[in-house]
Scaffold this motif. Structure first.
Motif, PDB file in Angstrom:
ATOM      1  N   GLY A  56       0.742  -1.319  -0.105  1.00 18.22           N
ATOM      2  CA  GLY A  56       0.122  -0.255   0.016  1.00 18.22           C
ATOM      3  C   GLY A  56       0.861   1.286  -0.141  1.00 18.22           C
ATOM      4  N   GLN A  57       2.124   1.244  -0.335  1.00 14.82           N
ATOM      5  CA  GLN A  57       3.152   2.314  -0.248  1.00 14.82           C
ATOM      6  C   GLN A  57       2.641   3.176  -1.400  1.00 14.82           C
ATOM      7  N   GLU A  58       3.138   4.425  -1.423  1.00 14.20           N
ATOM      8  CA  GLU A  58       2.776   5.286  -2.511  1.00 14.20           C
ATOM      9  C   GLU A  58       4.280   5.048  -3.323  1.00 14.20           C
ATOM     10  N   THR A  59       3.900   5.161  -4.521  1.00 15.40           N
ATOM     11  CA  THR A  59       4.950   5.213  -5.577  1.00 15.40           C
ATOM     12  C   THR A  59       4.982   6.236  -6.537  1.00 15.40           C
ATOM     13  N   LYS A  60       6.102   6.528  -7.006  1.00 14.45           N
ATOM     14  CA  LYS A  60       6.066   7.579  -8.027  1.00 14.45           C
ATOM     15  C   LYS A  60       5.976   7.328  -9.267  1.00 14.45           C
ATOM     16  N   SER A  61       4.863   7.917  -9.926  1.00 11.55           N
ATOM     17  CA  SER A  61       4.439   7.585 -11.071  1.00 11.55           C
ATOM     18  C   SER A  61       5.195   7.908 -12.451  1.00 11.55           C
ATOM     19  N   ILE A  62       6.161   8.774 -12.305  1.00 15.65           N
ATOM     20  CA  ILE A  62       7.067   9.237 -13.155  1.00 15.65           C
ATOM     21  C   ILE A  62       8.249   8.466 -13.190  1.00 15.65           C
ATOM     22  N   SER A  63       8.455   7.630 -12.090  1.00 19.93           N
ATOM     23  CA  SER A  63       9.659   6.906 -12.175  1.00 19.93           C
ATOM     24  C   SER A  63       9.667   5.539 -12.818  1.00 19.93           C
ATOM     25  N   PHE A  64      10.696   5.577 -13.710  1.00 23.51           N
ATOM     26  CA  PHE A  64      10.663   4.078 -14.304  1.00 23.51           C
ATOM     27  C   PHE A  64      10.925   3.094 -13.349  1.00 23.51           C
ATOM     28  N   LYS A  65      11.786   3.288 -12.380  1.00 25.74           N
ATOM     29  CA  LYS A  65      11.923   2.267 -11.261  1.00 25.74           C
ATOM     30  C   LYS A  65      10.796   2.446 -10.243  1.00 25.74           C
ATOM     31  N   ASN A  66       9.960   1.376  -9.871  1.00 29.19           N
ATOM     32  CA  ASN A  66       9.207   1.796  -8.968  1.00 29.19           C
ATOM     33  C   ASN A  66       9.236   1.412  -7.628  1.00 29.19           C
ATOM     34  N   GLY A  67      10.379   0.964  -7.274  1.00 27.30           N
ATOM     35  CA  GLY A  67      10.859   1.157  -5.947  1.00 27.30           C
ATOM     36  C   GLY A  67      10.255  -0.291  -5.078  1.00 27.30           C
ATOM     37  N   THR A  68       9.472  -0.986  -5.700  1.00 28.51           N
ATOM     38  CA  THR A  68       8.872  -2.103  -4.933  1.00 28.51           C
ATOM     39  C   THR A  68       9.315  -3.467  -4.828  1.00 28.51           C
ATOM     40  N   ASN A  69      10.740  -3.309  -5.478  1.00 28.97           N
ATOM     41  CA  ASN A  69      11.274  -4.708  -5.425  1.00 28.97           C
ATOM     42  C   ASN A  69      12.158  -4.833  -3.950  1.00 28.97           C
ATOM     43  N   ILE A  70      12.271  -6.130  -3.614  1.00 35.51           N
ATOM     44  CA  ILE A  70      12.978  -6.317  -2.147  1.00 35.51           C
ATOM     45  C   ILE A  70      14.379  -6.311  -2.571  1.00 35.51           C
ATOM     46  N   LYS A  71      14.914  -5.395  -1.624  1.00 40.68           N
ATOM     47  CA  LYS A  71      16.383  -5.095  -1.805  1.00 40.68           C
ATOM     48  C   LYS A  71      17.238  -5.959  -0.702  1.00 40.68           C
ATOM     49  N   ASP A  72      18.488  -6.276  -0.920  1.00 35.27           N
ATOM     50  CA  ASP A  72      19.337  -6.990   0.154  1.00 35.27           C
ATOM     51  C   ASP A  72      19.976  -6.069   0.932  1.00 35.27           C
ATOM     52  N   GLU A  73      20.944  -6.416   1.867  1.00 37.64           N
ATOM     53  CA  GLU A  73      21.721  -5.765   2.685  1.00 37.64           C
ATOM     54  C   GLU A  73      22.690  -4.582   1.801  1.00 37.64           C
ATOM     55  N   ARG A  74      22.999  -5.044   0.580  1.00 32.88           N
ATOM     56  CA  ARG A  74      23.644  -4.030   0.052  1.00 32.88           C
ATOM     57  C   ARG A  74      22.972  -3.092  -1.004  1.00 32.88           C
ATOM     58  N   GLY A  75      21.529  -3.003  -0.983  1.00 36.45           N
ATOM     59  CA  GLY A  75      20.574  -2.234  -1.686  1.00 36.45           C
ATOM     60  C   GLY A  75      20.704  -2.812  -3.172  1.00 36.45           C
ATOM     61  N   ARG A  76      20.828  -3.863  -3.224  1.00 34.69           N
ATOM     62  CA  ARG A  76      20.632  -4.575  -4.503  1.00 34.69           C
ATOM     63  C   ARG A  76      19.308  -5.150  -4.767  1.00 34.69           C
ATOM     64  N   ASN A  77      18.780  -5.469  -6.013  1.00 35.11           N
ATOM     65  CA  ASN A  77      17.320  -6.188  -5.946  1.00 35.11           C
ATOM     66  C   ASN A  77      17.654  -7.588  -5.642  1.00 35.11           C
ATOM     67  N   MET A  78      16.768  -8.068  -5.012  1.00 32.42           N
ATOM     68  CA  MET A  78      17.138  -9.604  -4.591  1.00 32.42           C
ATOM     69  C   MET A  78      16.286 -10.504  -5.794  1.00 32.42           C
ATOM     70  N   LYS A  79      16.927 -11.494  -6.230  1.00 33.88           N
ATOM     71  CA  LYS A  79      16.551 -12.599  -7.044  1.00 33.88           C
ATOM     72  C   LYS A  79      16.391 -13.895  -6.359  1.00 33.88           C
ATOM     73  N   PHE A  80      14.952 -14.282  -6.985  1.00 35.19           N
ATOM     74  CA  PHE A  80      14.478 -15.491  -6.133  1.00 35.19           C
ATOM     75  C   PHE A  80      14.320 -16.638  -7.333  1.00 35.19           C
ATOM     76  N   ASN A  81      14.700 -17.847  -6.864  1.00 35.03           N
ATOM     77  CA  ASN A  81      14.442 -19.045  -7.838  1.00 35.03           C
ATOM     78  C   ASN A  81      13.111 -19.232  -8.368  1.00 35.03           C
TER      79      ASN A  81
END
Length: 117
Positions: free
Chosen positions: A54-79
């Motif tokens: 339910g978070q607010e996302t930026k409609s203009i942004s190409f990256k919506n920011g809803t990806n889960i990021k790891d400790e280093r700030g990188r998008n997590m990848k799931f099998n």
């Protein structure tokens, strides 16, 4: 001795960070329900997983920011979506139900999870 102290401080500092969504630690999201959305990645067996709480996302942004990021700030990848579900379970969420959506271009699976109290 100084090297051991330095290594232990680095280890402690790296373990003190958590997975985040929109820079909010996953365990600190103050909602009862979340939705995780899994979409296939081209030429890969892994899935992209986004989280909607339910978070607010930026409609203009190409990256919506809803990806889960790891400790280093990188998008997590799931099998698989099961991998993502196990990850969310380990972070205090339990499965409620799932559904799929298919359109002309994409196929996505949605899992509804409830935060354990």
């Amino acid at each position: 001795m100084k090297k051991l102290l330095l290594l232990s401080l680095i280890g402690f500092a790296s373990s003190s960070f958590a997975q985040t969504v929109n820079d909010v630690p996953l365990k600190d999201i103050e909602v009862d329900y979340v939705q995780i959305i899994g979409t296939g990645r081209s030429l890969s067996t892994k899935v992209n997983v986004e989280i909607d709480f339910g978070q607010e996302t930026k409609s203009i942004s190409f990256k919506n920011g809803t990806n889960i990021k790891d400790e280093r700030g990188r998008n997590m990848k799931f099998n698989s979506m099961m991998d993502a579900l196990n990850f969310m379970s380990a972070n205090g969420y339990s499965f409620q139900f799932a559904y799929t959506m298919n359109d002309e271009k994409d196929k996505a699976i949605y899992y509804i999870l409830k935060k354990n109290k």
